[in-house]
Write a protein that holds these residues in place. Structure first.
Motif, short mmCIF file in Angstrom:
data_model
loop_
_atom_site.label_atom_id
_atom_site.label_comp_id
_atom_site.label_asym_id
_atom_site.label_seq_id
_atom_site.Cartn_x
_atom_site.Cartn_y
_atom_site.Cartn_z
N VAL A 102 48.07 39.98 40.54
CA VAL A 102 48.68 38.66 40.51
C VAL A 102 47.97 37.80 41.54
N PHE A 103 47.37 36.69 41.09
CA PHE A 103 46.77 35.74 42.01
C PHE A 103 47.85 34.74 42.42
N GLY A 104 47.83 34.37 43.66
CA GLY A 104 48.78 33.38 44.15
C GLY A 104 48.10 32.51 45.18
N LYS A 105 48.77 32.28 46.26
CA LYS A 105 48.21 31.49 47.36
C LYS A 105 47.53 32.45 48.32
N GLU A 106 46.43 33.01 47.86
CA GLU A 106 45.82 34.12 48.57
C GLU A 106 44.56 33.78 49.34
N SER A 107 44.14 32.54 49.35
CA SER A 107 42.88 32.24 50.03
C SER A 107 43.13 31.68 51.42
N ILE A 108 42.27 32.05 52.33
CA ILE A 108 42.32 31.59 53.71
C ILE A 108 40.93 31.13 54.07
N GLY A 109 40.84 30.06 54.84
CA GLY A 109 39.52 29.65 55.30
C GLY A 109 39.21 28.22 54.95
N ASP A 110 37.96 27.88 55.08
CA ASP A 110 37.44 26.54 54.86
C ASP A 110 37.60 26.14 53.39
N ARG A 111 38.26 25.00 53.12
CA ARG A 111 38.48 24.53 51.75
C ARG A 111 37.16 24.22 51.05
N GLU A 112 36.10 24.00 51.82
CA GLU A 112 34.78 23.76 51.23
C GLU A 112 34.25 25.00 50.52
N LEU A 113 34.86 26.14 50.78
CA LEU A 113 34.41 27.39 50.18
C LEU A 113 35.29 27.83 49.00
N ASP A 114 36.13 26.92 48.49
CA ASP A 114 37.02 27.26 47.37
C ASP A 114 36.26 27.69 46.12
N ASP A 115 35.03 27.20 45.93
CA ASP A 115 34.25 27.64 44.78
C ASP A 115 33.93 29.13 44.87
N ILE A 116 33.71 29.61 46.08
CA ILE A 116 33.44 31.04 46.27
C ILE A 116 34.73 31.84 46.06
N VAL A 117 35.88 31.29 46.50
CA VAL A 117 37.16 31.95 46.26
C VAL A 117 37.36 32.14 44.75
N MET A 118 37.06 31.09 43.98
CA MET A 118 37.19 31.17 42.52
C MET A 118 36.23 32.21 41.95
N ALA A 119 35.02 32.26 42.47
CA ALA A 119 34.05 33.26 42.02
C ALA A 119 34.54 34.68 42.33
N VAL A 120 35.17 34.87 43.48
CA VAL A 120 35.72 36.18 43.83
C VAL A 120 36.87 36.54 42.89
N GLN A 121 37.72 35.57 42.58
CA GLN A 121 38.80 35.82 41.61
C GLN A 121 38.22 36.24 40.27
N ASN A 122 37.14 35.59 39.85
CA ASN A 122 36.49 35.97 38.59
C ASN A 122 35.94 37.39 38.66
N GLU A 123 35.40 37.77 39.80
CA GLU A 123 34.90 39.14 39.97
C GLU A 123 36.04 40.16 39.88
N ILE A 124 37.18 39.83 40.48
CA ILE A 124 38.35 40.72 40.38
C ILE A 124 38.80 40.82 38.93
N ALA A 125 38.82 39.68 38.21
CA ALA A 125 39.23 39.67 36.81
C ALA A 125 38.27 40.46 35.92
N ASN A 126 37.04 40.66 36.37
CA ASN A 126 36.06 41.44 35.60
C ASN A 126 36.14 42.94 35.86
N THR A 127 37.16 43.38 36.61
CA THR A 127 37.39 44.81 36.80
C THR A 127 38.42 45.26 35.75
N LYS A 128 38.85 46.50 35.84
CA LYS A 128 39.87 47.01 34.91
C LYS A 128 41.26 46.46 35.20
N LEU A 129 41.42 45.73 36.31
CA LEU A 129 42.71 45.13 36.61
C LEU A 129 42.97 43.96 35.67
#
Length: 151
Positions: A39-66
């Motif tokens: 379950v994704f929620g309000k899970e990101s911490i850090g510089d808002r300028e890096l939100d594109d990388i947070v989204m990319a990490v979420q995509n990587e998690i979604a590409n696992t068996k989870l």
């Protein structure tokens, strides 16, 4: 011969400029294979300028068996005894003498107990922003696939 020495030095500098590291730490006694949902929620911490990388990490998690599910579906899955994870994603950057370094840390929590289950980390060093971020994402991808499998 002098040209070869210069070429060799340039190659070594390029290799040192572009590298990545990664590691996973799993809580003692935890069987990650019993977790099927995230379950994704309000899970990101850090510089808002890096939100594109947070989204990319979420995509990587979604590409696992989870399987990615909503908060409401997560509660329903837990009610029938399923195991659900929730990630906290932290992205940061650090300036080095030779370039920049991107750090990615994902802490997975049991959605029901809020117990820390696994920590997956990576970093990438590069001459350009896209190079360092791609290196860090590639390293985190490798660790996620190792920990949770490939779709």
């Amino acid at each position: 011969m002098k040209a070869f020495g210069l070429f060799y030095t340039i190659v070594v500098v390029i290799i040192l400029q572009a590298c990545s590291t990664s590691k996973s730490i799993i809580s003692h006694g935890i069987d990650l294979s019993k977790y099927s949902y995230v379950v994704f929620g309000k899970e990101s911490i850090g510089d808002r300028e890096l939100d594109d990388i947070v989204m990319a990490v979420q995509n990587e998690i979604a590409n696992t068996k989870l399987d990615v599910i909503s908060e409401q579906d997560g509660l329903a899955k837990m009610a029938v005894g399923e195991f659900v994870l929730s990630p906290n994603i932290h992205i940061s950057r650090k300036k080095l003498d030779t370039g920049m370094q991107t750090y990615i840390t994902i802490t997975f929590y049991d959605y029901n107990t809020n117990q820390s289950i696994a920590v997956i980390k990576s970093s990438g060093i590069g001459v350009t922003i896209s190079q360092e971020q791609n290196m860090a994402l590639g390293a985190i991808r490798k660790e996620l696939k190792k920990s949770f499998g490939d779709k």
